[in-house]
Design a protein around this motif. Structure first.
Motif, mmCIF file in Angstrom:
data_model
loop_
_atom_site.group_PDB
_atom_site.id
_atom_site.type_symbol
_atom_site.label_atom_id
_atom_site.label_comp_id
_atom_site.label_asym_id
_atom_site.label_seq_id
_atom_site.Cartn_x
_atom_site.Cartn_y
_atom_site.Cartn_z
ATOM 1 N N GLU A 40 -6.227 3.699 8.168
ATOM 2 C CA GLU A 40 -7.685 3.625 7.997
ATOM 3 C C GLU A 40 -8.100 2.359 7.248
ATOM 4 O O GLU A 40 -9.093 1.715 7.604
ATOM 5 C CB GLU A 40 -8.178 4.859 7.244
ATOM 6 C CG GLU A 40 -8.074 6.149 8.047
ATOM 7 C CD GLU A 40 -8.532 7.361 7.250
ATOM 8 O OE1 GLU A 40 -9.064 7.167 6.138
ATOM 9 O OE2 GLU A 40 -8.349 8.495 7.738
ATOM 10 N N ILE A 41 -7.341 1.985 6.219
ATOM 11 C CA ILE A 41 -7.675 0.783 5.444
ATOM 12 C C ILE A 41 -7.586 -0.465 6.316
ATOM 13 O O ILE A 41 -8.480 -1.321 6.292
ATOM 14 C CB ILE A 41 -6.740 0.661 4.230
ATOM 15 C CG1 ILE A 41 -7.097 1.717 3.180
ATOM 16 C CG2 ILE A 41 -6.823 -0.731 3.612
ATOM 17 C CD1 ILE A 41 -6.128 1.789 2.032
ATOM 18 N N ASP B 14 -3.600 6.935 5.598
ATOM 19 C CA ASP B 14 -4.497 6.179 4.706
ATOM 20 C C ASP B 14 -4.407 4.686 4.991
ATOM 21 O O ASP B 14 -5.426 3.990 5.059
ATOM 22 C CB ASP B 14 -4.139 6.440 3.238
ATOM 23 C CG ASP B 14 -4.412 7.871 2.814
ATOM 24 O OD1 ASP B 14 -5.284 8.509 3.439
ATOM 25 O OD2 ASP B 14 -3.753 8.340 1.870
ATOM 26 N N ILE B 15 -3.191 4.189 5.157
ATOM 27 C CA ILE B 15 -2.991 2.761 5.425
ATOM 28 C C ILE B 15 -3.628 2.388 6.759
ATOM 29 O O ILE B 15 -4.255 1.325 6.892
ATOM 30 C CB ILE B 15 -1.493 2.418 5.414
ATOM 31 C CG1 ILE B 15 -0.906 2.669 4.014
ATOM 32 C CG2 ILE B 15 -1.254 0.972 5.838
ATOM 33 C CD1 ILE B 15 0.596 2.553 3.953
ATOM 34 N N LEU C 58 0.838 -1.208 0.000
ATOM 35 C CA LEU C 58 0.000 0.000 0.000
ATOM 36 C C LEU C 58 0.872 1.258 0.000
ATOM 37 O O LEU C 58 0.562 2.242 -0.671
ATOM 38 C CB LEU C 58 -0.921 0.002 1.224
ATOM 39 C CG LEU C 58 -2.042 -1.050 1.215
ATOM 40 C CD1 LEU C 58 -2.734 -1.097 2.576
ATOM 41 C CD2 LEU C 58 -3.055 -0.763 0.115
ATOM 42 N N ASP D 75 -10.533 -0.580 8.671
ATOM 43 C CA ASP D 75 -11.785 -0.939 7.995
ATOM 44 C C ASP D 75 -11.820 -2.414 7.595
ATOM 45 O O ASP D 75 -12.855 -3.076 7.706
ATOM 46 C CB ASP D 75 -11.978 -0.066 6.750
ATOM 47 C CG ASP D 75 -12.248 1.393 7.093
ATOM 48 O OD1 ASP D 75 -12.600 1.665 8.253
ATOM 49 O OD2 ASP D 75 -12.077 2.250 6.204
ATOM 50 N N MET D 76 -10.685 -2.935 7.112
ATOM 51 C CA MET D 76 -10.660 -4.302 6.583
ATOM 52 C C MET D 76 -10.570 -5.362 7.676
ATOM 53 O O MET D 76 -11.237 -6.401 7.600
ATOM 54 C CB MET D 76 -9.479 -4.463 5.611
ATOM 55 C CG MET D 76 -9.633 -3.730 4.298
ATOM 56 S SD MET D 76 -8.215 -3.975 3.206
ATOM 57 C CE MET D 76 -8.341 -5.733 2.864
#
Length: 388
Positions: free
Chosen positions: A112-113, A109-110, A100, A116-117
């Motif tokens: 948050e991803i 950003d990473i 990423l 979420d995942m």
């Protein structure tokens, strides 16, 4: 009549996978300790080292956080390989973080991803530490041995904002891109410096020589201060071609909007001429037409004429490679995409990580020689017969 079995809910499937993963990891850890001690669990042994309970540990996985019991030995010498001491996430997660980051995503950003995942939080500082693991690879790559001879080297410059001593400074990143004698493209390295000078460029070029480069047929450059002198000192046989596309862009920068198209069309008659003699006549016409209105454009071409017209010494197939910037533009486009999410880099190392990973992606795609390479090499074998 038998009842139709209800399909399990997604969360039930996820819980089952998570439990299976936990059991699997536990069994692998037990097997690792068994291999280390040299005897099975509950088996008698004369060894003075034996099992000594468990240590609870939470590990982040693609199934979410999993609580494990890591077996211990009495002497504390057991080092698990599947999940190392002080490791808090599986390698697959770390690989995803690195991938990423290579795609240009910021640490936020990473974060948050992953949240979420997989439902767990990873701090930006931990993400930075994980991506820092490629720094030794970057040093090794930057010092790797190179080929002895290259057909063409481009030297280009990109500017980035880097935080230094509490201030944001714009720093130049110089990248060297090559075509070898088999027609393959390669990025030879990155160099960071606040100012351009002959001394700096001597350092860069001598670095290439120290890594094995003995001869370069042609350099394509963009008027970087002190570079021409450094090339003449380190690779005296090389031809130097000033980048025509950059020269055109610089020429049009201060031209009135209504004149740009016509002036660019007239310039194309100059650099697109079939021979140097025709180019000189076309430039005389260009100067007569535009010299009074745009004297700075004419003077710039006159001052750099010799370096701008080097390519006329070569056949058409080689000329196209020399004065077009398709390869440079593809590299810059990849770098811009990889760094788009970061307006300011906290350190030089953070920028180099992004550029290195982008360069690795590019080189994985560069699996074929450049277009028309057999024809180009046939011309080179005649022009540089004594140097091949």
């Amino acid at each position: 009549m038998s009842k139709i079995q209800k399909a399990p809910k997604p969360q039930e499937v996820q819980a089952t996978i998570k439990e299976f993963t936990r059991e699997f990891l536990g069994e692998v850890l037990e097997a690792e300790l068994e291999e280390f001690l040299g005897y099975k669990k509950y088996e008698r042994s004369d060894s003075d080292n034996y099992r000594n309970g468990y240590t609870p540990k939470s590990v982040k996985t693609t199934c979410g956080p999993i609580e494990l019991l890591v077996p211990r030995d009495r002497k504390g010498e057991f080092e698990p390989q599947l999940i190392r001491k002080r490791q808090t996430m599986l390698d697959e997660i770390e690989n995803q973080i690195t991938a990423l980051y290579a795609k240009g995503m910021s640490t936020r950003d990473i974060q948050e991803i992953l949240s979420d995942m997989y439902g767990f939080d990873v701090s930006p500082s931990l993400i930075s530490k994980i991506t820092d693991r490629i720094l030794p690879k970057i040093k090794e790559w930057q010092a790797r041995p190179l080929k002895e001879k290259y057909f063409l080297l481009w030297i280009d410059c990109i500017f980035y904002n880097i935080r230094e001593d509490g201030q944001v400074r714009k720093k130049a990143i110089y990248v060297v891109i090559s075509i070898d004698l088999e027609g393959y493209k390669e990025i030879l390295g990155f160099w960071i410096d606040g100012t351009e000078s002959s001394r700096f460029w001597l350092g860069v070029l001598n670095d290439l020589k120290a890594r094995g480069v003995r001869d370069v047929f042609i350099f394509s450059v963009d008027g970087l201060t002190g570079l021409d002198k450094a090339i003449e000192a380190t690779f005296p046989k090389a031809d130097i071609q000033r980048c025509v596309v950059h020269q055109i862009r610089n020429s049009l920068r201060y031209v009135s909007w209504k004149d740009k198209r016509e002036l660019a069309r007239d310039l194309k008659k100059v650099y697109g001429a079939p021979t140097l003699e025709v180019a000189e006549r076309e430039f005389e016409d260009f100067s007569a037409k535009w010299g009074e209105k745009y004297p700075h454009v004419v003077k710039s071409w006159e001052a750099n004429w010799e370096a701008l017209t080097t390519f006329f010494r070569y056949p058409v197939e080689i000329r196209r490679v020399m004065y077009t910037t398709n390869i440079i533009e593809s590299v810059n486009s990849k770098f811009r995409k990889a760094t788009a999410g970061r307006r300011v880099f906290p350190t030089e190392e953070s920028l180099l990580k992004c550029l290195y990973m982008a360069a690795m992606e590019l080189e994985r795609k560069w699996r074929r020689p450049i277009k028309d390479w057999p024809s180009i090499y046939a011309q080179l074998s005649i022009l540089f017969e004594d140097r091949l």
